[in-house]
Enzyme design. Structure first.
Site, mmCIF file in Angstrom:
data_model
loop_
_atom_site.group_PDB
_atom_site.id
_atom_site.type_symbol
_atom_site.label_atom_id
_atom_site.label_comp_id
_atom_site.label_asym_id
_atom_site.label_seq_id
_atom_site.Cartn_x
_atom_site.Cartn_y
_atom_site.Cartn_z
ATOM 1 N N ASP A 196 43.115 38.478 43.187
ATOM 2 C CA ASP A 196 43.032 39.529 42.177
ATOM 3 C C ASP A 196 41.779 40.359 42.466
ATOM 4 O O ASP A 196 41.126 40.171 43.494
ATOM 5 C CB ASP A 196 43.019 38.932 40.761
ATOM 6 N N SER A 197 41.422 41.255 41.562
ATOM 7 C CA SER A 197 40.288 42.148 41.818
ATOM 8 C C SER A 197 38.974 41.382 41.921
ATOM 9 O O SER A 197 38.112 41.726 42.739
ATOM 10 C CB SER A 197 40.200 43.230 40.750
#
Length: 145
Positions: A99-100
């Site tokens: 994810d980020s």
């Protein structure tokens, strides 16, 4: 003695010179990526239509293989990827479950390993191992100059 061409014979000559069955498309130079279409429909004059041409290829500078290999190892460690998982230059971080926040941690690991600084705008466009390796090669080269 001068030859005389009547308007009707001129129209016949024009029709035979540009047959409605023919359509020619000429691609412009690669730099301006446009094309011109020349066509003739019915008894009208030939028409010209310009339209953009989609990008067919992209010239890119690949990263060094040793940089890609090192980035693959760092990504495997940062994401705790399963032992049998193959990671290549084309591997997307998202496909590995990143994810980020994971991507930020990967970038931080890369900065430490290569002793570089990646600005935020550059970090946001990194999606694949190849993207990261190419950016690293560029930053290392700039740092050495």
């Amino acid at each position: 003695m001068a030859a005389h061409i009547s308007p009707s014979s001129a129209a016949v000559a024009a029709r035979s010179a540009v047959s409605p069955a023919y359509r020619v498309q000429v691609a412009g130079a690669v730099l301006n990526r446009s094309s011109a279409s020349f066509s003739r429909q019915g008894a009208s004059f030939p028409s010209i239509r310009l339209q953009p041409v989609p990008k067919r290829f992209q010239l890119s500078c690949s990263a060094k293989q040793d940089t890609i290999d090192k980035v693959c190892k760092i990504v495997k460690n940062q994401l705790a990827v399963a032992e049998g998982t193959t990671i290549t230059g084309e591997t997307k971080f998202v496909d590995l479950g990143a994810d980020s926040l994971d991507t930020v941690e990967i970038v931080m690991g890369l900065e430490e390993a290569f002793q570089i600084t990646v600005d935020e705008s550059s970090a946001q466009v990194i999606q694949t191992v190849e993207d990261a390796a190419t950016l690293i090669d560029k930053l290392v080269t700039e740092k050495d100059d």
